[in-house]
Scaffold this active site. Sequence first.
Site, mmCIF file in Angstrom:
data_model
loop_
_atom_site.group_PDB
_atom_site.id
_atom_site.type_symbol
_atom_site.label_atom_id
_atom_site.label_comp_id
_atom_site.label_asym_id
_atom_site.label_seq_id
_atom_site.Cartn_x
_atom_site.Cartn_y
_atom_site.Cartn_z
ATOM 1 N NE ARG A 186 -3.191 0.359 3.136
ATOM 2 C CZ ARG A 186 -2.618 0.389 4.351
ATOM 3 N NH1 ARG A 186 -1.792 1.365 4.672
ATOM 4 N NH2 ARG A 186 -2.858 -0.558 5.217
ATOM 5 C CE1 TYR A 206 -10.453 16.870 -15.044
ATOM 6 C CE2 TYR A 206 -10.347 16.552 -12.681
ATOM 7 C CZ TYR A 206 -10.683 16.085 -13.942
ATOM 8 O OH TYR A 206 -11.238 14.848 -14.080
ATOM 9 C CG ASP A 214 -3.419 19.717 -13.220
ATOM 10 O OD1 ASP A 214 -2.778 19.081 -14.079
ATOM 11 O OD2 ASP A 214 -4.608 19.488 -12.949
ATOM 12 C CE LYS A 225 -7.856 12.868 -17.841
ATOM 13 N NZ LYS A 225 -7.950 14.107 -17.092
HETATM 14 C C1 LIG Z 1 -8.172 14.346 -15.759
HETATM 15 C C2 LIG Z 1 -7.537 15.475 -15.048
HETATM 16 C C3 LIG Z 1 -7.350 15.437 -13.664
HETATM 17 C C4 LIG Z 1 -7.814 14.274 -12.819
HETATM 18 O O1 LIG Z 1 -7.193 13.063 -13.183
HETATM 19 P P1 LIG Z 1 -7.906 11.625 -12.992
HETATM 20 O O2 LIG Z 1 -6.860 10.660 -13.403
HETATM 21 O O3 LIG Z 1 -9.124 11.636 -13.875
HETATM 22 O O4 LIG Z 1 -8.279 11.504 -11.548
HETATM 23 C C5 LIG Z 1 -6.720 16.521 -13.068
HETATM 24 N N1 LIG Z 1 -6.309 17.591 -13.789
HETATM 25 C C6 LIG Z 1 -6.469 17.656 -15.129
HETATM 26 C C7 LIG Z 1 -5.991 18.857 -15.872
HETATM 27 C C8 LIG Z 1 -7.093 16.608 -15.798
HETATM 28 O O5 LIG Z 1 -7.267 16.680 -17.131
#
Ligand SMILES: *Cc1c(COP(=O)(O)O)cnc(C)c1O
Length: 386
Positions: free
Chosen positions: A55, A107, A180, A205
């Site tokens: 974990r 986001y 981010d 992504k």
């Molecule tokens: C998709 C996304 C997230 C969240 O990611 P998950 O893997 O879906 O939890 C955060 N920030 C951005 C810019 C995103 O495109």
Amino acid sequence: MNDKPHDKQHPDSVAAQALGWIDEATRAVIPPIHVSSTYLRDPDNQYRSGRVYARADNPAFDQAEAVLCRLEEGDEAMLFASGMAAATAVFQALQPGDHVLAPQVMYWSLRNWLMTFATGWGLQVELIDMTSPAALKAALRPGKTKLVWIETPANPLWTVTDIAETARLAHAAGALLAVDSTVPTPMLTRPLLLGADLVMHAATKYLNGHSDLIAGALVARVSNHSQDHWQRVRKVRAQLGGTLGSFEAFLLLRGMRTLHLRVRAACASAQRIAEHFHGHAQVAEVLYPGLPGCQGHQIAKAQMHGGFGGMLSIRARHGEAHAIAVAARTKLWKRATSLGGTESLIEHRASVEGAGTPAPPDLLRLSVGIEHCEDLIADLEQALAS
Ligand SMILES: *Cc1c(COP(=O)(O)O)cnc(C)c1O
């Protein structure tokens, strides 16, 4: 896991060979998938391997974390079970009562979590216009603001924030800066080199790039200022258990081997699509940092290298119903949420985000994949026209 010979290699070479890993025992060029949930304790009651229970950590993460560290030029990386698990760990490592600043445009799920769970748990969350250093300066409370969170280019308007300037202001107030960087990826922007303390990726992504797993990552520059927070983030992962699975870590490493090719292709097509539909009779506005007229173009030029990303939005000329109809008529572009896969996606963002969204009702978000650009343009042309 010695990455010294790779220090001078281009990111393309680092990604393609996943830092050149080979298994000394078998000479395999691809790491195995470690599935053990637990590790043997030494007879004298020690755990010299550094591993206890999966974990907290997993050898299946090592190579992907090393590649991410090298690509972002960070000191340490951590994989998570999702982008949201990675992002929320950054906030959960703070203390109730701490003040944090986040963008109005960001986001959506994370913004939603911040305004409900994070505030309920006692964080003081303030959303501001992160494209304005003056607004940031006014909102920072020296000694009280512990974290500044930014996203650039930011969903779904692709507004650009100056990372170096934000880092300078955040640090002057004693706060950490987290970015981010899901959309630019380390192929276009490396926030740690611009002064950020933390980089977050929805590895779901572009990093994985094939729309077939959910994963997240953090990469840190570990300094005197940031190390306590980073150790708490590590505990949040280990104790709350937002830990990635071994198979997903394997897939992620495989996906990252082509990151440079996919990002380059998506950027080239996104730029052409933005230029093609800019000024189009059926389009009110194209939002893309690669267009000279768009907000933040000059800053994007300075902090993004090799392209302006694969994400853009277009505003349908005749309003919300027109936008929804355009999405309904596309054939090659798939109507789906998410981004950063090989297939191009189109989405009416206001329908997803609901009340309080900064997305105008006529906005369609486009994630440009790696199909032939002419096919993507032709499909959008027929969808806009009919
Ligand atoms: C998709 C996304 C997230 C969240 O990611 P998950 O893997 O879906 O939890 C955060 N920030 C951005 C810019 C995103 O495109």
